[in-house]
Design an enzyme around this catalytic site. Structure first.
Site: not given
Length: 484
Positions: A80, A229, A466, A77
């Site tokens: 990571d 999430y 990120e 995603d």
């Protein structure tokens, strides 16, 4: 013309080009190409020979084994090594919507857009069909993974498999998966009818499951998806979104009836992987505008209410802007909201233009040009037209983030460092180093600047540094609009 004169002429044009770039006409075609290239850097599974981001190698090849199924493929995603299907499916829906609306403007990038979508849908199909009665919704334990700093190619953490079923429902992740498969089925309808048919048949089954077994996947899965999430907005928006996409893909009136049964959802000034109401309203308003279908007037009204909350000079605005002109919604990964909302601005403006429509926010008249100008301002800001002249797309322009919060980018590639880097091995000297990342994740859009237009370029500051698939997915459509 003499060679000297032609050289002077060329320099003059070159200077005009650079001036243009500084004053707000970035090279949108280059940005489009790079924003799609980024998805190759996020691939999980066995990489094809055509892979262009060459510092990545195959990874996660045994994903699904703990459940006795093959769940290799799909995308990580963000920075990571986890596959979270909820944001991945949203990414897929937005890539598909971008391609449906702006494919004609993509030129040679259309093939790359389809490839990016298919990398996700091949995986989502496995998740939806591997075990009857189950929808797999993720691979990799996030709580364990987030304690490690290692390349996806070296993963030695447990690859837990997560699923929803009738006894542990997940209408949100199922509704979004159905939306992704239905939207993608239209992308492939003319180029691969067989694949398109498979996508649509699967989308209908997954949507049926979402409608029949109501519940939030966060309740079923707990710490495997929260706080990462979590479905904060509940699942009604995904039921609406999924039904809206299936209605567009099938024209089946039962989806319209289902939408009506969901009732009113109140207004919103956000659009993201979690909250889909605004996206569903714009998608459904297309029928009111382009098809003159009075049954969809309510969605058109809601889409326009949303725009009135976004426009900076509207009497109903609830949206903050930085001094440099960037929409500022939330401090964590703000650019995800900017790219998603910008996509809605260009798309609603496109529908308005096609039907020569304006609308009002109180006494302010809104024409399509107003929405387009605001969208352009956001796209240009992301590409470097901002107070610190920082492009928030990696590898675009002379000044871009060099220390992004991304494991693969921040660690040496297998080609340059063949020894395994274990779970803790990446923190020193790599994560804690102030050196730029050794690998450039071309096209990645990071979380973005703070509300003062500042950007520290710090690897540990993940809420700003990120990148994420869902930031890029919506940007693809918006930048394609300007590239075309």
């Amino acid at each position: 013309m003499s060679r000297g004169a032609s050289a002077v002429c060329f320099l003059f044009f070159l200077s005009l080009f650079f001036l243009d770039n500084v004053h707000g006409n970035p090279n949108y075609r280059e940005a489009l190409a790079k924003s799609l290239m980024f998805f190759q850097g996020q691939r999980s599974g066995r990489l094809p020979k055509s892979q262009q981001i060459s510092w990545r190698s195959s990874s996660g090849l045994s994903d699904g084994r703990l459940a006795g199924v093959d769940l290799s493929g799909g995308y990580y995603d963000a920075g990571d090594n986890v596959k979270f299907n909820f944001p991945m499916a949203y990414t897929t829906t937005m890539l598909s919507w971008s391609t449906l609306e702006y494919g004609k403007k993509m030129g040679p990038q259309l093939q790359n857009a389809r490839a990016a979508i298919r990398w996700a849908t091949d995986y989502l199909l496995k998740c939806a069909t591997a075990t009857p009665g189950k929808l797999y919704v993720g691979v990799g334990n996030p709580n364990v993974d987030h304690k490690c700093w290692e390349r996806p190619e070296d993963m030695d953490t447990v690859r837990s498999v997560y699923s929803v079923s009738s006894s542990n429902p997940g209408s949100d992740v199922a509704g979004e998966t159905a939306a992704a498969l239905a939207a993608a089925s239209m992308v492939f309808r003319n180029v691969d009818p067989q694949y398109s048919g498979l996508l649509l048949r699967t989308a209908k089954k997954v949507m049926q499951f979402a409608m029949q077994h109501r519940g939030a996947y966060s309740d079923a899965l707990g710490s495997a998806v929260c706080p990462f999430y979590c479905s904060y907005s509940g699942y009604k928006d995904e039921l609406m979104w999924g039904a809206a996409w299936l209605l567009r893909a099938t024209n089946d009136v039962s989806y319209y009836n289902f939408l009506k049964s969901l009732g009113d959802d109140g207004g919103t000034d956000l659009f993201s992987w979690d909250n889909k109401f605004a996206g569903a309203h714009v998608l459904l308003s297309r029928r009111a505008l382009l098809n003159k279908d009075k049954n969809f007037e309510q969605y058109r009204q809601e889409a326009e209410d949303f725009m009135c909350r976004i426009l900076p000079n509207s009497p109903f605005t609830t949206t903050q802007y930085t001094q440099g002109g960037l929409m500022f919604k939330l401090p964590e990964s703000n650019l995800q909201y900017v790219t998603s909302i910008t996509f809605l601005l260009t798309t609603y403006a496109k529908y308005m233009k096609a039907t020569k429509q304006n609308f009002n926010c109180g006494n302010m008249v809104v024409n399509p040009g107003l929405l387009i100008n605001l969208a352009k301002r956001q796209v240009d800001y992301i590409l470097g037209v901002n107070p610190i002249k920082m492009s928030y797309m990696v590898g675009f322009g002379p000044n871009f983030p060099r220390r992004i919060h991304h494991r693969g980018s921040s660690l040496p590639s297998l080609a340059s460092h063949s020894q395994t880097i274990g779970c803790d091995g990446g923190f020193n000297p790599f994560f804690h180093s102030s050196s730029p990342n050794p690998n450039i994740l071309l096209g990645a859009i990071v979380g973005g600047p703070n509300q003062n237009d500042g950007y520290p370029d710090d690897r540990s500051d993940y809420s700003h540094s990120e990148p994420a698939t869902y930031i890029n997915a919506a940007f693809v459509g918006a930048v394609a609009y300007f590239a075309g």
